[in-house]
Design an enzyme around this catalytic site. Structure first.
Site, PDB file in Angstrom:
ATOM      1  N   TYR A  66       0.912  -1.002   0.132  1.00  0.00           N
ATOM      2  CA  TYR A  66      -0.084   0.054   0.088  1.00  0.00           C
ATOM      3  C   TYR A  66       0.718   1.254  -0.139  1.00  0.00           C
ATOM      4  CZ  TYR A  66      -4.439  -2.431  -0.169  1.00  0.00           C
ATOM      5  OH  TYR A  66      -5.590  -3.199  -0.601  1.00  0.00           O
ATOM      6  N   ARG A  69       1.611   1.879  -3.565  1.00  0.00           N
ATOM      7  CA  ARG A  69       0.674   2.394  -4.120  1.00  0.00           C
ATOM      8  C   ARG A  69       0.349   3.973  -3.769  1.00  0.00           C
ATOM      9  NH1 ARG A  69      -4.538  -1.080  -3.620  1.00  0.00           N
ATOM     10  NH2 ARG A  69      -5.322   0.699  -5.251  1.00  0.00           N
ATOM     11  N   VAL A 102      -9.874   4.782  -4.423  1.00  0.00           N
ATOM     12  CA  VAL A 102      -9.232   5.183  -3.099  1.00  0.00           C
ATOM     13  C   VAL A 102      -8.340   6.197  -3.089  1.00  0.00           C
ATOM     14  CG1 VAL A 102      -9.972   2.821  -2.053  1.00  0.00           C
ATOM     15  CG2 VAL A 102      -7.587   3.530  -3.192  1.00  0.00           C
ATOM     16  N   ASP A 103      -8.142   6.813  -4.390  1.00  0.00           N
ATOM     17  CA  ASP A 103      -6.839   7.705  -4.794  1.00  0.00           C
ATOM     18  C   ASP A 103      -7.162   9.217  -4.339  1.00  0.00           C
ATOM     19  OD1 ASP A 103      -7.507   7.373  -8.224  1.00  0.00           O
ATOM     20  OD2 ASP A 103      -8.573   8.631  -6.936  1.00  0.00           O
ATOM     21  N   HIS A 118     -15.474   2.460  -1.256  1.00  0.00           N
ATOM     22  CA  HIS A 118     -14.234   1.461  -0.966  1.00  0.00           C
ATOM     23  C   HIS A 118     -13.145   2.337  -0.113  1.00  0.00           C
ATOM     24  CE1 HIS A 118     -15.109  -0.923  -4.699  1.00  0.00           C
ATOM     25  NE2 HIS A 118     -16.197  -1.237  -3.656  1.00  0.00           N
ATOM     26  N   CYS A 126      -6.420   1.184  13.222  1.00  0.00           N
ATOM     27  CA  CYS A 126      -5.920   0.063  14.120  1.00  0.00           C
ATOM     28  C   CYS A 126      -6.938  -0.965  13.593  1.00  0.00           C
ATOM     29  CB  CYS A 126      -5.898   0.668  15.647  1.00  0.00           C
ATOM     30  SG  CYS A 126      -5.546  -1.069  16.496  1.00  0.00           S
ATOM     31  N   SER A 189     -15.341  -1.837 -14.539  1.00  0.00           N
ATOM     32  CA  SER A 189     -15.525  -3.094 -15.311  1.00  0.00           C
ATOM     33  C   SER A 189     -16.948  -3.607 -14.802  1.00  0.00           C
ATOM     34  CB  SER A 189     -14.265  -4.024 -15.109  1.00  0.00           C
ATOM     35  OG  SER A 189     -14.437  -4.276 -13.587  1.00  0.00           O
ATOM     36  N   ASN A 213     -16.402   4.074 -21.383  1.00  0.00           N
ATOM     37  CA  ASN A 213     -15.280   2.994 -21.142  1.00  0.00           C
ATOM     38  C   ASN A 213     -14.656   2.471 -22.407  1.00  0.00           C
ATOM     39  OD1 ASN A 213     -13.926   0.589 -20.569  1.00  0.00           O
ATOM     40  ND2 ASN A 213     -15.118   0.111 -18.840  1.00  0.00           N
TER      41      ASN A 213
HETATM   42  N1  APR Z   1     -10.966   5.799 -19.627  1.00  0.00           N
HETATM   43  C1  APR Z   1     -12.166   5.324 -19.176  1.00  0.00           C
HETATM   44  N2  APR Z   1     -12.214   3.866 -18.865  1.00  0.00           N
HETATM   45  C2  APR Z   1     -11.047   3.266 -18.708  1.00  0.00           C
HETATM   46  C3  APR Z   1      -9.902   3.991 -19.140  1.00  0.00           C
HETATM   47  C4  APR Z   1      -9.960   5.398 -19.524  1.00  0.00           C
HETATM   48  N3  APR Z   1      -8.931   5.943 -19.733  1.00  0.00           N
HETATM   49  N4  APR Z   1      -8.700   2.743 -18.824  1.00  0.00           N
HETATM   50  C5  APR Z   1      -9.263   1.774 -18.530  1.00  0.00           C
HETATM   51  N5  APR Z   1     -10.549   2.061 -18.469  1.00  0.00           N
HETATM   52  C6  APR Z   1     -11.573   0.801 -18.100  1.00  0.00           C
HETATM   53  C7  APR Z   1     -11.230  -0.345 -18.388  1.00  0.00           C
HETATM   54  O1  APR Z   1     -11.766  -0.896 -19.804  1.00  0.00           O
HETATM   55  C8  APR Z   1     -11.929  -1.169 -17.336  1.00  0.00           C
HETATM   56  O2  APR Z   1     -13.140  -1.602 -17.915  1.00  0.00           O
HETATM   57  O3  APR Z   1     -11.584   1.203 -16.533  1.00  0.00           O
HETATM   58  C9  APR Z   1     -12.285  -0.547 -16.077  1.00  0.00           C
HETATM   59  C10 APR Z   1     -11.179  -0.581 -14.901  1.00  0.00           C
HETATM   60  O4  APR Z   1     -11.822  -1.513 -14.240  1.00  0.00           O
HETATM   61  P1  APR Z   1     -11.244  -2.429 -12.977  1.00  0.00           P
HETATM   62  O5  APR Z   1      -9.875  -2.510 -13.306  1.00  0.00           O
HETATM   63  O6  APR Z   1     -11.940  -3.822 -12.898  1.00  0.00           O
HETATM   64  O7  APR Z   1     -11.429  -1.124 -12.029  1.00  0.00           O
HETATM   65  P2  APR Z   1     -12.945  -1.018 -11.101  1.00  0.00           P
HETATM   66  O8  APR Z   1     -14.103  -1.347 -11.928  1.00  0.00           O
HETATM   67  O9  APR Z   1     -12.743   0.300 -10.521  1.00  0.00           O
HETATM   68  O10 APR Z   1     -12.702  -2.178  -9.895  1.00  0.00           O
HETATM   69  C11 APR Z   1     -13.535  -2.277  -9.002  1.00  0.00           C
HETATM   70  O11 APR Z   1     -12.283  -3.875  -7.661  1.00  0.00           O
HETATM   71  O12 APR Z   1     -10.340  -4.563  -7.326  1.00  0.00           O
HETATM   72  C12 APR Z   1     -11.339  -3.964  -6.696  1.00  0.00           C
HETATM   73  O13 APR Z   1     -11.370  -2.405  -4.843  1.00  0.00           O
HETATM   74  C13 APR Z   1     -11.123  -2.338  -6.180  1.00  0.00           C
HETATM   75  O14 APR Z   1     -12.584  -0.651  -6.327  1.00  0.00           O
HETATM   76  C14 APR Z   1     -11.807  -1.594  -7.034  1.00  0.00           C
HETATM   77  C15 APR Z   1     -12.972  -2.765  -7.506  1.00  0.00           C
END
Ligand code: APR
Length: 248
Positions: A66, A69, A102-103, A118, A126, A189, A213
């Site tokens: 973490y 990140r 979370v950023d 999240h 703690c 996603s 997306n």
């Molecule tokens: N603009 C828009 N969408 C984008 C871009 C961009 N520049 N680049 C990538 N993407 C899309 C990808 O195609 C993908 O569908 O963003 C999506 C990211 O999906 P994930 O990586 O699954 O992230 P997320 O949906 O936020 O994950 C949900 O999963 O791992 C846990 O807690 C974590 O909050 C997170 C949760």
């Protein structure tokens, strides 16, 4: 720009706008997503690094991951997508960002009305007594910090797999998704629940649903408008068109 015309028509009429975001909106700030081919989960094991079980098994490793990140996020800047959404908030009677991120880049871009489903990677607490820690923690240190109150391990205040979302946050998000006129699903996603229910809640309650997306998701067939572009490239255009409309 005809693609956006119907969206602008809905936005102009909208009283309540909900904006659901995921890791993709921060991708253009240099922060890796999770499930893209080069995403974090293609390199790291979520069970080992984003679960209580993993933390109990090896807390130092999880803490250091973490911090790795956190360092990337500290060096990152909000991108044109985050900035456009903060502008949209200023141009809409009632606009709420519901983020899985979370950023805190939305907040750094100026977004005020936000729900963090999240948690966030800046705060810590703690594990045993939940005492909160933020700036007191030296995130450069490899050593796992211990709680001053009870000696328990300190962990990042993010929601790990298998954990409940922060109290009342999902209920608030569900209410907002169920009472909005326009619902954006941006850069997610839509695979992680319960967050991924929200687009369907909005759809079932009659909102005009827009997905942004570059890659199709499980929600794409249900959206009224699927914009397969990067959020940092299309959101500024959408907000500019909305402002042009308002200035007519
Ligand atoms: N603009 C828009 N969408 C984008 C871009 C961009 N520049 N680049 C990538 N993407 C899309 C990808 O195609 C993908 O569908 O963003 C999506 C990211 O999906 P994930 O990586 O699954 O992230 P997320 O949906 O936020 O994950 C949900 O999963 O791992 C846990 O807690 C974590 O909050 C997170 C949760």
């Amino acid at each position: 720009m005809a693609l956006y015309d119907i969206l602008i028509e809905h936005l102009v009429e909208a009283r309540n706008v909900a904006i659901f975001t995921g890791a993709g909106i921060s991708a253009e700030s240099g922060i890796a997503t999770f499930r893209d081919p080069d995403g974090l989960w293609s390199k790291f094991n979520p069970t080992e690094l984003a679960s209580m079980k993993g933390f109990l098994r090896n807390p130092e490793r999880v803490w250091q991951w973490y911090n790795y990140r956190r360092a990337i996020i500290a060096d990152a800047q909000p991108n044109a997508g985050h900035i456009a959404l903060a502008e949209l908030e200023r141009n809409t009677p009632n606009c709420t960002v519901i983020t899985q991120n979370v950023d805190r880049l939305h907040q750094r871009a100026g977004t005020k009305n936000i729900l963090e489903l999240h948690g966030n990677i800046i705060d810590n607490h703690c594990v045993k007594c939940s005492t909160p820690y933020t700036h007191e923690i030296n995130i450069q240190s490899k050593e796992l910090p211990l709680c001053n109150a009870c000696g328990g391990n300190i962990r990042p205040s993010v929601v790990w797999f298998g954990e409940n979302l922060p109290d009342g946050i999902f209920e608030k998000a569900e209410y907002i998704a169920g009472h909005c006129d326009v619902f954006f699903s941006i850069g997610t996603s839509a695979e992680v629940y319960p967050a991924a229910y929200l687009p369907f809640t909005a759809k079932n309650r009659g909102a005009f649903c827009v997905e942004i997306n570059p890659t199709p998701t499980s929600f794409t067939p249900y959206s009224h408008l699927a914009i397969q572009e990067k959020s940092g490239e299309c959101l500024p255009c959408i907000v500019e068109l909305l402002q042009q409309y308002h200035s007519l």
